[in-house]
Design a protein around this motif. Structure first.
Motif, mmCIF file in Angstrom:
data_model
loop_
_atom_site.group_PDB
_atom_site.id
_atom_site.type_symbol
_atom_site.label_atom_id
_atom_site.label_comp_id
_atom_site.label_asym_id
_atom_site.label_seq_id
_atom_site.Cartn_x
_atom_site.Cartn_y
_atom_site.Cartn_z
ATOM 1 N N ALA A 99 -13.364 -59.314 -55.973
ATOM 2 C CA ALA A 99 -13.945 -57.965 -55.920
ATOM 3 C C ALA A 99 -14.899 -57.927 -54.730
ATOM 4 N N ASN B 188 -25.506 -55.966 -53.077
ATOM 5 C CA ASN B 188 -25.968 -56.696 -51.881
ATOM 6 C C ASN B 188 -27.169 -57.592 -52.201
ATOM 7 N N ALA C 182 -17.338 -51.602 -47.913
ATOM 8 C CA ALA C 182 -17.010 -50.536 -48.866
ATOM 9 C C ALA C 182 -16.757 -49.205 -48.154
HETATM 10 C C1 LIG Z 1 -21.340 -50.051 -50.879
HETATM 11 C C2 LIG Z 1 -20.706 -50.968 -51.898
HETATM 12 N N1 LIG Z 1 -20.846 -52.295 -51.761
HETATM 13 C C3 LIG Z 1 -20.291 -53.166 -52.649
HETATM 14 C C4 LIG Z 1 -19.593 -52.725 -53.744
HETATM 15 C C5 LIG Z 1 -19.109 -53.735 -54.739
HETATM 16 O O1 LIG Z 1 -17.727 -53.836 -54.871
HETATM 17 P P1 LIG Z 1 -17.056 -54.324 -56.215
HETATM 18 O O2 LIG Z 1 -17.335 -53.278 -57.247
HETATM 19 O O3 LIG Z 1 -15.625 -54.449 -55.920
HETATM 20 O O4 LIG Z 1 -17.667 -55.623 -56.603
HETATM 21 C C6 LIG Z 1 -19.402 -51.341 -53.911
HETATM 22 C C7 LIG Z 1 -18.627 -50.810 -55.047
HETATM 23 O O5 LIG Z 1 -19.073 -50.552 -56.115
HETATM 24 C C8 LIG Z 1 -19.974 -50.442 -52.975
HETATM 25 O O6 LIG Z 1 -19.823 -49.115 -53.104
#
Ligand SMILES: Cc1ncc(COP(=O)(O)O)c(C=O)c1O
Lengths: 475, 452
Positions: A130, A167, A239
């Motif tokens: 993810a 983050n 993202a």
């Molecule tokens: C700006 C941003 N960074 C990181 C993520 C994290 O991704 P994931 O949900 O696949 O772990 C997302 C999504 O929710 C996001 O919108």
């Protein structure tokens, strides 16, 4: 609606097995290790199950059922073809000998290459499951890199106050201290503030660009230069890549590491919150730190899983990543091709700006200028009518529209973050604009309607306080 | 203008929209971006659906599809029967194309399905609470180690050498940067079970958790109760369980486990080349605030009607940011729902029967292989549906021969264990017929013994 467990009736079944066809062996196991009481799984017949899940399905809003402008999440259409292609690879075991998985490995190899090209990176791992998992991968690479180079004083990771929660959480998981840098009045990282926090103790800077406000960090080249002068690495949260494919590449902007969300930019479904896939790309100097294995090709043109990565950070998950998500993304890239990906980004940005322009008269747009794929409404003005962004969002549900992301990013109060994506038509956008104006009118004339909302949904507004105070986490 | 099936814009639309925005060229939407990349991406041009399908079909043909193969290999991913209804129901498009239930009122399908999933996981593991999925079994183990450390603020995990070798690698990657030390516990060469003396000798003041698999990577069933009895009160016992086995084996929760995790693939998910699968994660209620991941709870709506929402979100990254229990955001919800549908279909009777048949088929296979006198037994411990034996011939030659007959032979343990080259890890499930097993045995007779 009843839980499936509440439909249980002994004597029913939805399942059958062949009669045991081998001679029975007496089970010789310590008595205490034999199950005494069966788990209370339901005994139901097949039609009951079919109706149960049909009813559940009807209670979900999805991209297939209607507009879903959930900012930051890129809820674009998930093509039917993707699913069919993924199903071709359902019955494959990860520990087959390499000569029997050449097709799968070739797909992974090509996908690594294409994603590297799209992001301007030299090497890519497909292992992370993810986006957040990709961030952790990237942060661990940073950690190993600074260790290898003897930068013992590098303990900090800088990120803007508009950053996604994953983050800081990922940086922390990798053992770093997190320092937030303030955004300036124009919604970008304030270069002066950036300079203040930038010193030799910084290991990395995490940015998404365009940022979570949908704005391009115009000082990116300057920031990259400063970062590199201090031997810090620049990390790109991908993202928001859907805004810039084929237009500009993170690698060319100076980023050293990127993660992508295949479940956003590359049209693989979000599946109610996963599975996603978060490939990570790096510049040449970081290639040897990638998790193993990576897919490579040898002189005879055979694909193989390369475990020979001496400085590797190790393994982030079992096996090789979310392969069937990779198949979907690969299918999408082939369908779109280089010109299609670029066009998708342009149309995503066009859609966002069209909505922004159409809404700017009646709604307060935070940072009202040409945006990328998303923009933000500042809902504080709604207070004047006695309603909140939450109420506004809930009323959208009554019109069959999934609300934008609300209360994120944290730096805009009462935020409503709109990301239409390129897969929505002008007609759909016009309908959304109409509904937005209608609800605003309701807020002015009859705010109670918003506060009571939703009324046309399977359930009315749900009580979160009760849910959290009297925890009931299982049936 | 070239058209794309997933993009609706006509030339007219684009013109009108640009007019509204006040631009004459799409390029103006990008004028704030430095002109760094001006070429074309070095990837193929767009193709038609027919061409793409051909290309993917060709790739799939060069990848062995095990649908019609007799399967005797497991090692973390298992070929179990997936009832027809499982996939058809769980991959309905309103499940597939929805996201995290941020708006509960229009996500009751997702929320209830995941609530039912949590319930089913609690039932089979014997635990009080479960979350709504982790990325996979390996990351679930790693996060369990981190969670235990948050609970008791100690920094050493004692991990059995007999858990899946890749889970150990994942755990090391996850914990190293958080200053948690991982020390491995030997297994007893005779029984294949965890070496209790070695475990005892390694427990100290700083020990946070002990991690075992149930059954372990060699297929051997560990005695959870005995292990728990050795542990000081503060040390948490983490059990990585194979959920199918729990139809026959006592629930880890009833034997003293504090956290139970595992790989959920075998619950109705396809093998998918190892992903996506999902991890399940359950614990005692008292540790809930340290649990990673999404948790769904029951509540009422404004009319008093039952409904479901995400709860305890203050543990999560989007609220707590750097101080969250984990960074997980997107989990593997769809895979969890697949498992939930599967468990509803098989029911308590089905799970018991499947587990029983797995046990019986594997034991029949093991007995026949030993009787062939071409294999030597390795471990004495009781096993479930997977076991290790040592062939008196070259395993690779045997596996090649089997493959010609559309049989997938055992895993060569040499892949993971230096001292176990040419040891065979066999697996048998409810899908193996007696006929298949007997045929496999007949093939053993065709292989010549060699000296090593
Ligand atoms: C700006 C941003 N960074 C990181 C993520 C994290 O991704 P994931 O949900 O696949 O772990 C997302 C999504 O929710 C996001 O919108």
């Amino acid at each position: 609606m009843k839980l499936i467990f509440e439909k249980d009736k002994s004597g029913r079944t939805a399942f059958s097995l062949p009669k045991l066809d081998v001679p029975e062996t007496k089970i010789e196991l310590e008595e205490e290790l034999l199950r005494k009481k069966e788990p209370s799984l339901p005994q139901v017949h097949e039609l009951e199950i079919v109706r149960h899940y049909n009813e559940l399905e009807r209670k979900n809003h999805s991209v297939d059922s209607g507009f879903y402008p959930l900012g930051s999440c890129t809820m674009k259409y998930n093509p039917m073809l993707n699913e069919e292609m993924a199903n071709l690879f359902n019955n494959i075991h990860p520990y087959l000998e390499e000569e029997h998985i050449q097709g799968a490995l070739e797909l992974m190899y090509n996908l690594q290459k294409y994603l590297g090209e799209i992001t301007g990176m030299d090497a890519v791992t497909l292992q992370p499951a993810a986006g957040a998992h990709g961030e952790l991968t990237g942060m661990l690479i940073v950690r190993k890199y600074i260790e290898d180079n003897g930068y013992t004083n590098k303990t900090k990771v800088i990120l803007p106050d508009s950053a996604h929660g994953t983050n800081p959480a990922s940086a922390k998981m990798a053992g770093f201290d997190v320092v937030e840098v303030k955004s300036g009045p124009d919604g970008r990282v304030d270069l002066e503030e950036f300079k203040k926090v930038m010193d030799d103790s910084v290991a990395a800077i995490m940015l998404t660009n365009p940022n979570t406000l949908g704005l391009f960090e115009k000082d990116i080249l300057e920031m990259a230069k400063l970062a590199h002068e201090h031997n810090a690495l620049l990390y790109y949260d991908g993202a928001n890549l859907n805004a810039i494919m084929g237009k500009v590449r993170p690698g060319d902007m100076g980023f050293d590491i990127v993660h992508l969300n295949l479940h956003k930019t590359f049209s693989t479904p979000h599946g109610m919150g996963g599975p996603g896939s978060g490939p990570v790309g790096v510049k040449e100097k970081l290639k040897d730190y990638l998790p193993k294995p990576i897919v490579d090709i040898n002189e005879e043109g055979k694909y193989y899983l390369n475990y020979n990565i001496p400085k590797s950070i190790g393994r982030l998950r079992t096996f090789y990543g979310n392969f069937s998500v990779m198949v979907r993304a690969y299918t999408y890239i082939l369908m779109m091709g280089k010109e299609g990906l670029k066009f998708a980004s342009e149309m995503a940005v066009l859609n966002a700006n069209y909505l922004r322009k159409k809404l700017e008269k009646e709604f307060k747009i935070a940072y009202n200028e040409i945006c990328k794929h998303e923009f933000i409404i500042d809902g504080t003005f709604l207070k004047e009518y006695g309603v909140k962004t939450l109420d506004f969002a809930k009323r959208l549900l009554d019109y069959g529209i999934h609300p934008p992301t609300i209360y994120f990013p944290l730096i805009v109060h009462e935020a409503m973050m709109i990301e239409p994506t390129e897969t929505e038509s002008k007609e759909e956008l016009d309908h959304f604009i109409d509904v937005m104006h209608k609800i605003l009118e309701e807020a002015k004339t009859n705010p109670e309607i918003l506060k009571e909302a939703p009324v046309n949904t399977p359930v009315r507004r749900l009580n979160e306080t009760v849910a959290n105070k009297q925890l009931k986490l299982r049936g | 203008m070239k058209r794309f099936p997933y993009i609706p814009h006509t030339e007219e639309d684009i013109k009108e929209m640009m007019k509204v925005i006040g631009i004459n060229d799409i390029k103006e939407l990008y004028k704030d971006i430095p002109e760094l990349f001006d070429g074309e991406l070095n990837i193929p041009e767009s193709k038609s659906e027919i061409e793409v399908k051909r290309e993917l079909l060709e790739l799939s043909k060069r990848t062995t599809n095990l649908e019609n193969y007799a399967m005797f290999r497991g090692a973390g991913i298992y070929k179990h029967y997936v009832p027809s209804a499982v996939y058809q129901l769980s991959t309905k498009r309103n499940f597939l194309t929805a996201y995290t239930p941020y708006q509960a009122e229009v996500s009751q399908g997702t929320l209830q399905a995941l609530y039912e999933f949590q319930t089913a996981i609690c039932e089979i593991t014997g635990m009080e609470v479960a979350n709504s999925s982790m990325y996979d079994g390996g990351t679930a183990v790693a996060e369990a180690i981190l969670m235990a450390s948050r609970v008791n603020r100690k920094h050493k995990a004692l991990v059995a050498k007999s858990i899946h070798p890749e889970y150990i690698e994942v755990s090391k990657t996850y914990t190293e940067s958080q200053n948690i030390e991982i020390e491995l516990i030997d297994y007893d060469e005779k029984t294949g079970k965890i070496n209790l003396e070695d475990l005892k000798s390694k427990i100290d003041e700083n020990t946070s958790s002990v991690v075992i698999s149930y059954p372990n990577f060699f297929g051997i069933i560990e005695n959870i109760k005995q292990i728990k009895e050795i542990l000081p009160e503060k040390v948490l016992l983490i059990v990585n369980a194979y959920p199918i086995a729990l139809g026959l084996l006592e629930a880890p929760g009833n034997l003293g486990a504090d956290i139970v995790v595992g790989e959920g693939q075998s619950l109705g998910n396809y093998m998918s080349f190892g992903g996506p699968t999902f991890g399940f994660f359950a614990s005692k209620q008292k540790y809930i605030r340290q649990m990673p991941g999404r948790i769904i709870g029951e509540t009422i709506d404004a009319d008093g009607k039952r409904g479901f929402v995400m709860v305890l979100q203050t543990r999560e990254q989007h609220i707590r940011r750097a101080r969250a229990t984990s960074n997980i955001c997107s989990n593997h919800a769809l895979m969890a729902v697949i498992a939930s549908v599967y468990l509803s279909i098989i029911g308590r009777e089905g799970l018991k029967e499947i587990a029983y048949q797995n046990y019986q088929k594997a034991h029949y296979l093991a007995k026949k292989l030993i009787e062939s006198e071409k294999f030597d037994p390795v471990f004495e411990g009781e096993f479930f549906n997977e076991f290790v034996i040592k062939p008196r011939f070259d395993l690779e030659v045997f596996n090649k021969k089997l493959l010609e007959e559309k049989y997938i032979g055992p895993l060569n343990l040499g892949k993971f264990f230096e001292d176990k080259k040419n040891y065979a890890l066999f697996c048998s499930t409810e899908l193996n017929t007696k006929e298949e097993i007997d045929y496999l045995i007949s093939k053993v007779g065709e292989i010549d013994e060699i000296d090593f």
